[in-house]
Structures are given as C-alpha cells and as structure tokens.
Design an enzyme around this catalytic site. Structure first.
Site, PDB file in Angstrom:
ATOM      1  N   HIS A  29      22.902 -34.744 -26.652  1.00 52.77           N
ATOM      2  CA  HIS A  29      24.017 -33.814 -26.180  1.00 52.77           C
ATOM      3  C   HIS A  29      24.722 -33.288 -27.545  1.00 52.77           C
ATOM      4  O   HIS A  29      24.969 -33.968 -28.365  1.00 52.77           O
ATOM      5  CB  HIS A  29      25.100 -34.438 -25.372  1.00 52.77           C
ATOM      6  CG  HIS A  29      24.731 -35.307 -24.136  1.00 52.77           C
ATOM      7  ND1 HIS A  29      25.001 -34.860 -23.017  1.00 52.77           N
ATOM      8  CD2 HIS A  29      23.960 -36.439 -24.004  1.00 52.77           C
ATOM      9  CE1 HIS A  29      24.626 -35.598 -22.048  1.00 52.77           C
ATOM     10  NE2 HIS A  29      24.111 -36.575 -22.621  1.00 52.77           N
ATOM     11  N   HIS A  60      17.442 -37.635 -24.464  1.00 54.34           N
ATOM     12  CA  HIS A  60      17.994 -36.370 -24.762  1.00 54.34           C
ATOM     13  C   HIS A  60      19.295 -36.448 -25.892  1.00 54.34           C
ATOM     14  O   HIS A  60      19.875 -37.586 -25.782  1.00 54.34           O
ATOM     15  CB  HIS A  60      18.239 -35.478 -23.583  1.00 54.34           C
ATOM     16  CG  HIS A  60      19.266 -36.470 -22.701  1.00 54.34           C
ATOM     17  ND1 HIS A  60      18.565 -37.407 -21.801  1.00 54.34           N
ATOM     18  CD2 HIS A  60      20.541 -36.421 -22.388  1.00 54.34           C
ATOM     19  CE1 HIS A  60      19.790 -37.770 -21.004  1.00 54.34           C
ATOM     20  NE2 HIS A  60      20.842 -37.338 -21.361  1.00 54.34           N
ATOM     21  N   ASP A  78      23.612 -27.587 -20.654  1.00 55.22           N
ATOM     22  CA  ASP A  78      23.661 -28.537 -19.703  1.00 55.22           C
ATOM     23  C   ASP A  78      24.184 -28.015 -18.275  1.00 55.22           C
ATOM     24  O   ASP A  78      25.143 -27.030 -18.652  1.00 55.22           O
ATOM     25  CB  ASP A  78      24.847 -29.772 -20.204  1.00 55.22           C
ATOM     26  CG  ASP A  78      24.728 -30.916 -19.385  1.00 55.22           C
ATOM     27  OD1 ASP A  78      24.569 -31.834 -19.931  1.00 55.22           O
ATOM     28  OD2 ASP A  78      25.407 -30.863 -18.162  1.00 55.22           O
ATOM     29  N   ILE A  79      23.875 -28.320 -17.324  1.00 49.36           N
ATOM     30  CA  ILE A  79      24.246 -27.662 -15.885  1.00 49.36           C
ATOM     31  C   ILE A  79      25.782 -28.197 -15.618  1.00 49.36           C
ATOM     32  O   ILE A  79      26.386 -27.349 -14.745  1.00 49.36           O
ATOM     33  CB  ILE A  79      23.188 -28.305 -14.853  1.00 49.36           C
ATOM     34  CG1 ILE A  79      23.296 -27.394 -13.559  1.00 49.36           C
ATOM     35  CG2 ILE A  79      23.762 -29.868 -14.634  1.00 49.36           C
ATOM     36  CD1 ILE A  79      22.210 -27.525 -12.716  1.00 49.36           C
ATOM     37  N   GLY A 126      26.364 -44.822 -20.336  1.00 49.34           N
ATOM     38  CA  GLY A 126      26.545 -43.667 -19.166  1.00 49.34           C
ATOM     39  C   GLY A 126      25.424 -42.872 -19.213  1.00 49.34           C
ATOM     40  O   GLY A 126      25.441 -41.600 -18.834  1.00 49.34           O
ATOM     41  N   GLN A 127      24.087 -43.197 -19.316  1.00 51.68           N
ATOM     42  CA  GLN A 127      23.007 -42.654 -19.087  1.00 51.68           C
ATOM     43  C   GLN A 127      22.688 -42.189 -17.801  1.00 51.68           C
ATOM     44  O   GLN A 127      22.583 -43.338 -17.021  1.00 51.68           O
ATOM     45  CB  GLN A 127      21.636 -43.205 -19.926  1.00 51.68           C
ATOM     46  CG  GLN A 127      20.544 -42.343 -19.989  1.00 51.68           C
ATOM     47  CD  GLN A 127      19.244 -42.911 -20.985  1.00 51.68           C
ATOM     48  OE1 GLN A 127      19.533 -44.369 -21.457  1.00 51.68           O
ATOM     49  NE2 GLN A 127      18.010 -42.191 -20.991  1.00 51.68           N
TER      50      GLN A 127
HETATM   51  P1  AMP Z   1      23.089 -38.473 -19.659  1.00 52.64           P
HETATM   52  O1  AMP Z   1      24.034 -39.023 -18.806  1.00 52.64           O
HETATM   53  O2  AMP Z   1      23.171 -38.541 -21.097  1.00 52.64           O
HETATM   54  O3  AMP Z   1      21.811 -38.951 -19.128  1.00 52.64           O
HETATM   55  O4  AMP Z   1      23.106 -36.981 -19.435  1.00 52.64           O
HETATM   56  C1  AMP Z   1      22.337 -36.163 -18.294  1.00 52.64           C
HETATM   57  C2  AMP Z   1      22.885 -34.879 -18.478  1.00 52.64           C
HETATM   58  O5  AMP Z   1      21.985 -34.014 -17.971  1.00 52.64           O
HETATM   59  C3  AMP Z   1      24.246 -34.633 -17.829  1.00 52.64           C
HETATM   60  O6  AMP Z   1      25.203 -34.112 -18.986  1.00 52.64           O
HETATM   61  C4  AMP Z   1      24.011 -33.627 -16.848  1.00 52.64           C
HETATM   62  O7  AMP Z   1      24.888 -32.701 -16.637  1.00 52.64           O
HETATM   63  C5  AMP Z   1      22.685 -32.738 -17.075  1.00 52.64           C
HETATM   64  N1  AMP Z   1      21.922 -32.540 -16.437  1.00 52.64           N
HETATM   65  C6  AMP Z   1      21.416 -33.027 -15.182  1.00 52.64           C
HETATM   66  N2  AMP Z   1      20.748 -32.070 -14.455  1.00 52.64           N
HETATM   67  C7  AMP Z   1      20.627 -30.902 -15.229  1.00 52.64           C
HETATM   68  C8  AMP Z   1      19.790 -29.783 -14.800  1.00 52.64           C
HETATM   69  N3  AMP Z   1      19.352 -29.677 -13.777  1.00 52.64           N
HETATM   70  N4  AMP Z   1      19.792 -28.813 -15.974  1.00 52.64           N
HETATM   71  C9  AMP Z   1      20.470 -29.173 -17.055  1.00 52.64           C
HETATM   72  N5  AMP Z   1      21.207 -30.255 -17.060  1.00 52.64           N
HETATM   73  C10 AMP Z   1      21.173 -31.124 -16.293  1.00 52.64           C
END
Ligand code: AMP
Ligand code: ZN
Length: 114
Positions: A102, A100, A30-31, A93-94
């Site tokens: 986590h 995906h 995760d970024i 919180g999506q």
């Molecule tokens: P969600 O809130 O469950 O949709 O989670 C989305 C996740 O994607 C968050 O934890 C972000 O930090 C992560 N995210 C967003 N952009 C990127 C990216 N370019 N590379 C890796 N993770 C990312």
C-alpha cells in the site's frame, strides 16, 4: 492462482484502475481508499504473504521499493511524504492473499496505526 482477486486484475479478467505496469509488477488505485492517494503495488508473481518470500525474491523486493518512490513521485506525494505498508496475515490486517504494497499519502498520517 485461479481464485485470486489480484491475479484476476493482473490478467485483466477483472477491472482495475491500472496506471503503471512493468515486467515485474502493476500498480492500481485501491477500491476503498484510506487517503487521497492510495495505490496498491502488486507483483505479477502470486506470492501469498511476506512470509512466503525467499532469497530468490531479493531483486523483486528491491524493484518494488523503487516503484514505490516512482509512483510517489507520479502522485506528487514524494516530497510531502507518504506511507508504505505491507499487511501480513490476519493479525496484520491482510485481506487479500497476494502480496501487495500500500502507498498512501495526501494527508497527515498518524501513529500508531489502528
Ligand atoms: P490488505 O488488507 O493489505 O490485504 O489490503 C487489501 C486491499 O485491497 C484493501 O485496501 C482493499 O480496499 C483493496 N481491494 C480489494 N478489492 C479491490 C479491487 N477490486 N480493486 C482495488 N483494490 C481492492
Ligand atoms: Zn494472486
């Protein structure tokens, strides 16, 4: 999906720290990590949310769960313990509308989550 962030990471159009790949999914860091280990497991199929799953996705879901424990083992968080989360829709919180999982670990998790 042309404008989907995770589809772009899947197609390598955008960079991602992909450290696991198979025929059904990929995993990358995760970024914006919320724990020392914070991995996202992303199916190759563009499924927007948990609500979009159907009977045809049973095998995929089982596979993703097996990949969760495989990655927890690779990241040395399997035995201490870890958390697996799927956020669904705004109240869940999506933020990215490509399904995906986590996987977070490396610290003590609290409950209830925020
Ligand atoms: P969600 O809130 O469950 O949709 O989670 C989305 C996740 O994607 C968050 O934890 C972000 O930090 C992560 N995210 C967003 N952009 C990127 C990216 N370019 N590379 C890796 N993770 C990312
Ligand atoms: Zn997508």
């Amino acid at each position: 999906m042309s404008n989907c962030l995770f589809c772009k990471i899947l197609s390598k159009e955008l960079p991602g720290k992909i450290f696991y790949e198979d025929d059904l999914c990929i995993a990358f860091d995760d970024i914006n990590p919320q724990a020392p280990v914070h991995v996202l497991i992303v199916p190759r199929e563009h499924i927007p949310t948990l609500n979009d799953l159907n009977e045809g996705h049973r095998d995929l879901l089982g596979h993703l769960c097996m990949v969760v424990t495989k990655i927890a083992g690779m990241k040395k968080i399997k035995d201490p313990g870890f958390r697996m989360v799927i956020n669904c829709n705004p109240a869940g919180g999506q933020m990215v509308y490509h399904l995906h999982i986590h996987v977070m670990g490396g610290r003590q998790m609290s409950w209830p989550p925020g």
